[in-house]
Design an enzyme around this catalytic site. Structure first.
Site, mmCIF file in Angstrom:
data_model
loop_
_atom_site.group_PDB
_atom_site.id
_atom_site.type_symbol
_atom_site.label_atom_id
_atom_site.label_comp_id
_atom_site.label_asym_id
_atom_site.label_seq_id
_atom_site.Cartn_x
_atom_site.Cartn_y
_atom_site.Cartn_z
ATOM 1 N N GLY A 1 6.054 2.577 -4.796
ATOM 2 C CA GLY A 1 6.087 2.694 -6.252
ATOM 3 C C GLY A 1 7.405 3.284 -6.695
ATOM 4 O O GLY A 1 8.052 4.019 -5.935
ATOM 5 N N LEU B 1 10.286 9.046 -3.306
ATOM 6 C CA LEU B 1 11.673 8.664 -3.015
ATOM 7 C C LEU B 1 12.663 9.645 -3.647
ATOM 8 O O LEU B 1 13.790 9.769 -3.179
ATOM 9 C CB LEU B 1 11.953 7.242 -3.518
HETATM 10 ZN ZN ZN Z 1 7.686 9.696 -6.901
#
Ligand code: ZN
Length: 188
Positions: A45, A95
């Site tokens: 995502g 991330l």
């Molecule tokens: Zn995140």
């Protein structure tokens, strides 16, 4: 185009993102780049603020997760949680917070109203990994990171890693926005 990812202490990750009024060619291009950047970083995502755009847009692709191989990629614009139920605890990563993982408790089933890549309104119920990932990404649109939702005791254990990220030392195998560039963006 692969876009660099904003990291933990970058200001844009703490802002409340603005709703989109529609999908034009600029947004279509951004969506394609977000999928490319997410897959390049082996993510499932990615929210627009993570690539420097403070707008309510996220992409999701669970196909690389066991038992989700047939799940179609999703584009979610202007999401609204209509209802939540249940609760479960799962380990999350992000991330924008490379090298850090932690357990977070969230509702296990959500009903979501949103607009898709054609700006068509949709409503859907999501559970399992989809509910988990969607809530994580929607948090990004409100300036919240998963580490904010970790229990205090667990958070203490990752303070050192977070401080290292804040200092600008980032060990990631995908492009990230360097600290000095993030600072310039913040001041302009
Ligand atoms: Zn995140």
């Amino acid at each position: 185009m692969i876009l660099p990812i904003n990291i933990y202490s970058d200001d844009i990750l703490r802002q409340k993102a603005k709703p989109l009024k529609g999908v034009d060619s600029d947004i279509e291009e951004l969506i394609a780049s977000m999928f490319e950047s997410m897959r390049n970083a082996s993510g499932i995502g990615l929210a627009a603020p993570q690539v420097g755009r403070s707008i309510r847009l996220l992409v999701l692709d669970l196909a690389c997760v066991d038992n989700y191989e047939h799940e179609k990629p999703m584009v979610v614009i202007n999401p609204h949680l209509l209802a939540v139920r249940g609760n479960n605890e799962m380990e999350e990563g992000c991330l924008s917070v490379p090298g850090v993982k932690g357990y977070v408790t969230r509702p296990s089933v959500i009903t979501l109203k949103y607009r898709d890549e054609h700006f068509e309104e949709r409503t859907g119920e999501f559970s399992g990994m989809a509910a988990r990932a969607l809530q994580h990404e929607i948090d990004h649109l409100d300036g919240t990171l998963f580490v904010d939702r970790m229990e205090k005791r667990d958070r203490k254990k990752i303070q050192k890693e977070l401080a290292t990220l804040t200092s600008g030392v980032v060990d990631a195998d995908y492009p990230v926005v360097p600290r000095d560039v993030a600072a310039i963006t913040k001041n302009s």
